[in-house]
Design an enzyme around this catalytic site. Structure first.
Site, short mmCIF file in Angstrom:
data_model
loop_
_atom_site.label_atom_id
_atom_site.label_comp_id
_atom_site.label_asym_id
_atom_site.label_seq_id
_atom_site.Cartn_x
_atom_site.Cartn_y
_atom_site.Cartn_z
CG ASP A 64 -2.16 -1.05 1.07
OD1 ASP A 64 -1.76 -1.83 0.07
OD2 ASP A 64 -2.92 -1.11 2.02
NE ARG B 168 -5.15 -7.71 -4.18
CZ ARG B 168 -5.17 -8.32 -3.44
NH1 ARG B 168 -5.57 -9.64 -3.32
NH2 ARG B 168 -4.37 -8.04 -2.24
CG ASP C 44 -3.39 -4.86 -3.19
OD1 ASP C 44 -3.61 -5.20 -4.13
OD2 ASP C 44 -3.99 -5.36 -2.15
#
Length: 440
Positions: free
Chosen positions: A268, A356, A295
């Site tokens: 992140d 995703r 991510d």
């Protein structure tokens, strides 16, 4: 040289007075009417290789000495002395680091015609930060705190080289702020901290993902240039902690510019958000590096990553597995666009997904989007580059590629959708920016 002397001799003292800021900076702005200038070829201040494998020059461009003037008009005298500005007014030389701003402020046309460089510069306030006390402030946050609420014009927080271990927040009532490193490299000025989602807060509770950010931006028209923003949370040393998401930079604003920066972390790294679900939040990232593993480019902003390097990083235990993007785009808005860039890193082949869908809070009304186009993909990218998340199928959202190349690129299939030329024509950078010119 003689051509340069002829140019100065044909100028009036008044014209020199209007242009003395540009002349003393060693810039050719005041001399452009005299002829054509050719620049020598040197490595610019921001043209060094920052991260192994790729050389990105900042959009400031390169600056060179040794200007050559041709086509100069005027009386071709061979005698006499050149015009000496100091004989008519005092001046001091500007710092080389100020050259980009001076060049930009003195160029152009329209409202700038008839104004002096000093008048144009007055519209920009500069606050200097230096750890050694040689500036106005010793921390970046103290400089941001000094910006007036509802500030109407650009304030540049110029940060001298050094490592600033602190948390920085630009609140929503302080727009038009630029945080800019003043070193020769984007690696010279580093803002870093090590909070994670599960890190305990002093007053109780934990920071959460968004609250873990080293730098948090909630004000519109923010810019970051020529520096590094990092979260160096040590996952290996905190395995017992619940929540390893550790954000380096969080934006929740519109018209955000990130140019010539490094944003680095693990999970992140870069949270590109909006002030609320119904608000537009455009972000333009250029000439930059984004580094992480899980991510690490995510959120609901309308974000463009252009002419940049996305560097894949191994996990804390040395394994290679990860996801580049996790968009949580609202329906009817644009999500994440990666264009004209490079995806690489020292990781195993076929170990990373391009993205995703993140339906934050299980919100089924969201319509996550990532488009990767005109980008070089290393062999680290999986042959089926998209995957599901938290029970939501990527095939129900918007994930596609167009004209990518490199060993990680692949042909169109049901598991790897490509845009048609007609579809790609509606997914250009201009479509994401929607009338906004970054940096203007």
């Amino acid at each position: 040289m003689e051509g340069k002397r002829l140019v100065t001799e044909t100028r009036s003292k008044a014209r020199h007075r209007r242009r003395r800021k540009a002349l003393t900076a060693g810039l050719p702005l005041a001399l452009t009417a005299a002829g054509t200038m050719a620049y020598g070829s040197v490595l610019g201040a921001f043209g060094e290789e920052d991260v192994s494998g790729t050389d990105i020059a900042s959009s400031y461009g390169d600056y060179a000495r040794g200007n050559v003037f041709s086509g100069a008009s005027g009386r071709p005298e061979s005698g006499g002395t050149a015009f000496a500005p100091k004989a008519y007014y005092p001046y001091t030389l500007d710092q080389a680091a100020d050259a980009p701003g001076l060049l930009k402020s003195a160029a152009g046309h329209g409202s700038s015609i008839g104004t002096t460089a000093a008048t144009r510069a007055a519209a920009v306030t500069t606050l200097t930060v230096a750890k050694d006390g040689s500036g106005q402030f010793t921390s970046v946050q103290k400089a941001v705190d000094a910006v007036p609420a509802n500030n109407p014009s650009r304030v540049v927080v110029s940060v001298k080289p050094g490592t600033y271990r602190e948390l920085v927040k630009v609140p929503s009532n302080k727009p038009h702020v630029t945080i800019q490193g003043s070193g020769a490299s984007r690696k010279d000025t580093v803002i870093v901290y090590n909070n994670a989602s599960g890190t305990p807060k002093p007053g109780g509770g934990t920071y959460g993902t968004g609250g873990s950010a080293t730098v948090a931006v909630e004000a519109d028209d923010f810019q970051a240039r020529n520096l590094t923003i990092s979260n160096d949370f040590d996952e290996a040393a905190h395995q017992s902690l619940d929540g390893h998401q550790a954000v380096a930079l969080r934006t929740a604003a519109d018209k955000v510019v990130l140019d010539g920066v490094i944003v680095t972390g693990d999970q992140d790294t870069l949270l590109l958000d909006t002030a609320s679900k119904d608000r537009l939040g455009r972000v333009h990232v250029s000439n930059s590096y984004v580094i992480g593993n899980v991510d690490f480019i995510f959120g609901r902003a309308t974000a463009v990553i252009d002419r940049s390097v996305i560097t894949l990083k191994k996990r804390w235990n040395g394994t290679s597995a990860g996801y580049i993007t996790a968009p949580s785009t609202a329906a009817g808005r644009k999500g994440i666009l990666i264009a004209n860039s490079t995806v690489n890193g020292d990781v195993s082949d076929r170990s990373f997904y391009l993205g995703r869908p993140w339906h934050a809070g299980g919100d089924a009304s969201l319509d996550p989007q990532t488009t990767v186009r005109d980008t070089t993909l290393s062999a680290a990218v999986k042959t089926t580059p998209w995957t599901d998340m938290s029970g939501f199928s990527w095939k129900d959202d918007r994930f596609a590629e167009y004209r990518n190349k490199g060993p990680g690129a692949g042909g169109a299939s049901g598991d790897r959708p490509h845009l048609t030329d007609a579809q790609a024509a509606d997914q250009e950078i201009a479509d994401w920016l929607a009338g906004w010119t970054p940096g203007a």
